[in-house]
Design a protein around this motif. Structure first.
Motif, short mmCIF file in Angstrom:
data_model
loop_
_atom_site.label_atom_id
_atom_site.label_comp_id
_atom_site.label_asym_id
_atom_site.label_seq_id
_atom_site.Cartn_x
_atom_site.Cartn_y
_atom_site.Cartn_z
N HIS A 1 -9.62 -1.71 0.80
CA HIS A 1 -8.83 -1.28 -0.35
C HIS A 1 -8.71 -2.38 -1.40
N TRP B 1 -5.74 5.07 -2.91
CA TRP B 1 -5.55 6.22 -2.02
C TRP B 1 -6.91 6.82 -1.68
N GLY C 1 -7.17 -1.62 7.44
CA GLY C 1 -6.20 -2.43 6.75
C GLY C 1 -5.98 -3.77 7.41
N TRP D 1 -5.58 2.33 6.74
CA TRP D 1 -4.89 2.51 5.47
C TRP D 1 -5.54 3.61 4.64
N GLU E 1 -2.14 3.12 -0.18
CA GLU E 1 -1.53 1.81 -0.46
C GLU E 1 -1.33 1.56 -1.94
N PHE F 1 -0.94 -1.95 -4.40
CA PHE F 1 -1.10 -3.40 -4.44
C PHE F 1 -0.60 -3.93 -5.79
N ARG G 1 -0.18 -6.16 -0.72
CA ARG G 1 0.23 -4.79 -0.42
C ARG G 1 1.75 -4.69 -0.57
N SER H 1 3.44 1.83 0.39
CA SER H 1 2.59 2.66 1.22
C SER H 1 3.36 3.92 1.60
N SER I 1 -1.90 5.46 7.27
CA SER I 1 -1.04 5.77 6.12
C SER I 1 -1.86 6.48 5.05
N SER I 2 -2.88 7.20 5.47
CA SER I 2 -3.88 7.76 4.56
C SER I 2 -3.36 8.99 3.81
N ILE J 1 7.68 -3.76 2.59
CA ILE J 1 6.79 -2.77 1.97
C ILE J 1 7.60 -1.52 1.62
N ARG K 1 8.03 2.23 1.36
CA ARG K 1 7.34 3.33 2.03
C ARG K 1 7.97 4.67 1.66
#
Length: 741
Positions: A485, A507, A513, A519, A522, A524, A533, A536, A588-589, A640, A642
């Motif tokens: 990514h 994405w 990842g 991943w 994500e 960034f 990162r 997510s 986390s796709s 992160i 989320r």
């Protein structure tokens, strides 16, 4: 009378192999310029003498009237001593030890050749291989450089006296047109069906057209490989092609004769028609008309059709004689590069095609058709290919040594880079078969040999299971590994050098990842070489791992199980394995979330190709109105941000809502979740430039919804336009990330 002065003009860029020297020669005659032109060190050098006004007009025309296949850089002009030249000449190339080669991609059939093709008085009337210096094959024809006829696939065709005269006349349109040919001395067609073989252009062509009219499937050898052709308005023919390939749902491209035929089948605009008519002749996804004659089997469940215009004289003749649109899909086995060799095509496509239209001009290397989709008002590449690749790009800083980046396992392309130059190969395909890997090795060798650059290091994705890992081991070269990514983000960042700091959403389906999970959803912050990162989605574990890409019901089961719900459509044994964390990697796709949504909405539970579920979901969402579901956004223990997808499940499983409404709500919910993440990251960093990268943003509905909402919130939004947003752009992104790592 004004005094004549002299100038030395240097033109870099793509100016060799595209008819630039004869163009300069004719232009000099037109403007009263004396002197000379020659190829030198990958550029064109001109010594021009004339009155100042003449020289000004001449130099302006060198760029404004440049041949369609060329891409000249800005001129470098310096005053020089007059040679008192009495005429204008084309000199032999200047020798140099340093190569600055610009390899021309394959071109279309130009208007001049097209007029001759249909002129009964012309000696090339209806000749399927007509070309000139302004058009015709290049990349797929060249065996070595310099680009001279002995270094092409035409070396076995000796020029007849008429062609020789044209080839040697600087004022002729075919001066040094290396693929020059005519019916007397050039390649010819051959039709084969079972035991029947017909030689001769007209007989072979007429029989192929008759087969197409009879509903048959004909494998036709073109510029960069074979197409499988059939009547695009014949349901039975298209259904037969799908059943044989087998390709039950993946959309098929359609070739139409001209713009009038295009307008009868799809909605277009003058801007898009101009793009379709460029020398690249790309496939462009266009919305199908309600009264279209095209078979419903061409793109089942989808609103858009991939359309292209004929780009070779053979295609033009076929479309002219047939009188209607033709399906023109790659002549290959699924996922492999397109086939190029007569005997191999006839063997490997025997179960697909009823007949073959071969020719005897060799194809040196495969080049599939390029594909574009209009997103946010601009055509954007989904696949590089014939006419658009090799794609030559300029690096922001110089590399110390040449490198070769190997890209991804899916939608593979290669990128050779040295100095401040990078060259991205045409589409190779998925690296699941020996032929794909053989083609990767061939293209890697070709790029280095043709550009006279030897890579001293390879750049690869960090995923250890990608198909090119054996090629890497066998090369013995030092290795640099790039996070998947990060490469997506860096490819995007290169296109917009004025942006100093980024928020990039990467994405896609899946990519390994930094925490060794899969991943794909994500965000960034930073720039190439220092991506962090910062956001997510809530992770979920995919039962069966890679199988989820072709079986969307697995991703649906994952989301249900993750929230303590049952998935009655999933086997109990799979649930037990998932519970025991066996072959159930965390992800986390967003791509897999699209798969889950497609399955839960009843749109697609089993996919015949990767991306089928999301494509079907977008198609039905586009005809409905939905409401965004708010997704909670919180920071995890690692800092992160989320987004939690769980609130989507009641909406997606609500069978009282039409599937189209659920699909529309899903798209809007993800777009809104993206905006909420961006707002938090802006508050955290002060950054207001947002980039969208990764294959998920091929989805026009999602990308445009996100762009509209981001812009309304004060962000500057960027989406790639030169390099594909999907994994086809990954090899170039690897080079950019490597530059700054």
């Amino acid at each position: 009378m004004p005094e004549r002065v002299a100038q030395f003009i240097t033109i870099g860029g793509r100016v060799q192999g595209v008819g630039f020297r004869p163009f300069v020669y004719r232009l000099a005659h037109e403007h009263g310029i004396t002197g000379w032109v020659r190829n030198a060190d990958g550029a064109v050098e001109i010594h021009a003498e004339g009155e100042p006004a003449q020289l000004q007009c001449f130099s302006a025309a060198l760029v404004s009237e440049a041949p369609p296949l060329s891409a000249p850089d800005p001129l470098t002009i310096a005053a020089c001593a007059s040679g008192h030249a009495a005429a204008f000449a084309i000199l032999d190339s200047a020798a140099s030890n340093r190569a600055d080669i610009h390899l021309p991609p394959d071109g279309f059939v130009c208007a001049d050749c097209l007029a001759e093709l249909h002129d009964p008085a012309n000696r090339r009337h209806r000749y399927p291989f007509i070309n000139c210096t302004q058009c015709g094959p290049r990349y797929t024809l060249i065996t070595a450089l310099p680009y001279d006829r002995p270094n092409t696939a035409m070396r076995g065709f000796a020029l007849c006296p008429d062609c020789r005269r044209e080839y040697e006349n600087p004022l002729d349109r075919r001066f040094h047109a290396e693929p020059i040919a005519c019916p007397v001395c050039g390649p010819h067609l051959q039709f084969v069906a079972g035991e029947e073989t017909l030689d001769g252009d007209e007989a072979a062509l007429a029989t192929a057209v008759a087969a197409l009219r009879a509903g048959k499937i004909v494998a036709v050898k073109g510029v960069g490989g074979y197409h499988l052709l059939c009547d695009a308005s014949n349901d039975a023919a298209v259904a037969t092609l799908r059943a044989r390939k087998p390709r039950p749902a993946k959309p098929l491209a359609v070739m139409v004769r001209d713009l009038a035929a295009l307008r009868a089948e799809v909605h277009s605009t003058p801007k898009l028609e101009a793009f379709l008519g460029t020398p690249e002749r790309p496939i462009v996804l266009l919305r199908k008309r309600a009264d279209s004659s095209l078979s419903e089997h061409i793109a089942p469940g989808l609103a858009e059709i991939g359309c292209l215009l004929p780009y070779s004289p053979l295609h033009d003749l076929l479309l002219h004689d047939f009188g209607g649109p033709l399906v023109a899909t790659s002549g290959n086995l699924s996922g492999e590069p397109v086939l190029t060799e007569n005997r191999e095509a006839q063997t490997r496509l025997a179960h697909l095609a009823d007949a073959f239209l071969h020719h005897d001009r060799p194809i040196v290397r495969p080049a599939d058709d390029p594909v574009y989709r209009v997103i946010a008002g601009q055509p954007r590449p989904l696949r590089l290919g014939r006419g658009t690749a090799p794609l030559e790009l300029e690096l922001p800083v110089a590399l110390p040594e040449p490198v070769l980046a190997l890209g991804s396992h899916m939608k593979n392309t290669l990128c050779l880079a040295w100095g401040t130059r990078a060259v991205v190969s045409p589409h190779i395909g998925e690296l699941d078969t020996p032929r794909s890997l053989d083609t990767l090795a061939q293209v890697a060798d070709d790029l280095q040999r043709l550009y006279r650059v030897q890579a001293t290091q390879l750049i690869v994705d960090r995923h250890p299971g990608y198909g090119y890992r054996r090629f890497v081991r066998d090369s013995g070269l030092p290795l640099a590994e790039i996070w998947h990514h990060h490469a997506h983000a860096s490819a995007l960042a290169w296109e917009f050098p004025d942006v100093d700091e980024w928020i990039v959403f990467a994405w896609d389906g899946v990519g390994l990842g930094e925490d060794q999970t899969l991943w794909g959803g994500e965000a960034f912050t930073g720039t190439p070489g220092r991506w962090q990162r910062t956001a997510s989605f809530r992770p979920f574990r995919l039962p069966g791992g890679d199988k989820a890409g072709r079986e969307p019901w697995r991703a649906a089961a994952a989301l249900l199980w993750e929230t303590g719900q049952v998935a009655p459509f999933a086997p109990e044994a799979l649930y037990q394995a998932w519970t025991a964390r066996l072959n159930s990697p965390a992800s986390s796709s967003v791509g897999r979330m699209f798969d889950a949504s497609a399955a839960l909405s009843g749109v697609c539970s089993h996919a015949s190709f990767e991306g089928e579920g999301p494509m079907q979901l977008e198609a039905i969402a586009d005809i409905a109105a939905g409401d965004a579901v708010a997704l909670p956004l919180e920071r995890d223990p690692d800092g992160i941000w989320r987004s939690d997808w769980a609130p989507l499940l009641p909406m997606l499983t609500d069978i009282t809502r039409p599937p189209a409404v659920r699909a529309a709500s899903f798209h809007l919910s993800l777009a809104q979740a993206l905006v909420e993440q961006a707002r938090q990251l802006r508050a955290q960093t002060g950054v207001e430039s947002v980039g969208l990268a990764g294959g998920v943003f091929q989805n026009r509905l999602l990308a445009e919804a996100a762009i509209d909402r981001l812009q309304a919130t004060g962000f500057a939004v960027h989406l790639p336009q030169r390099v594909p947003v999907n994994d086809a752009g990954l090899s170039f992104g690897q080079v950019i990330e490597f530059l700054y790592a």
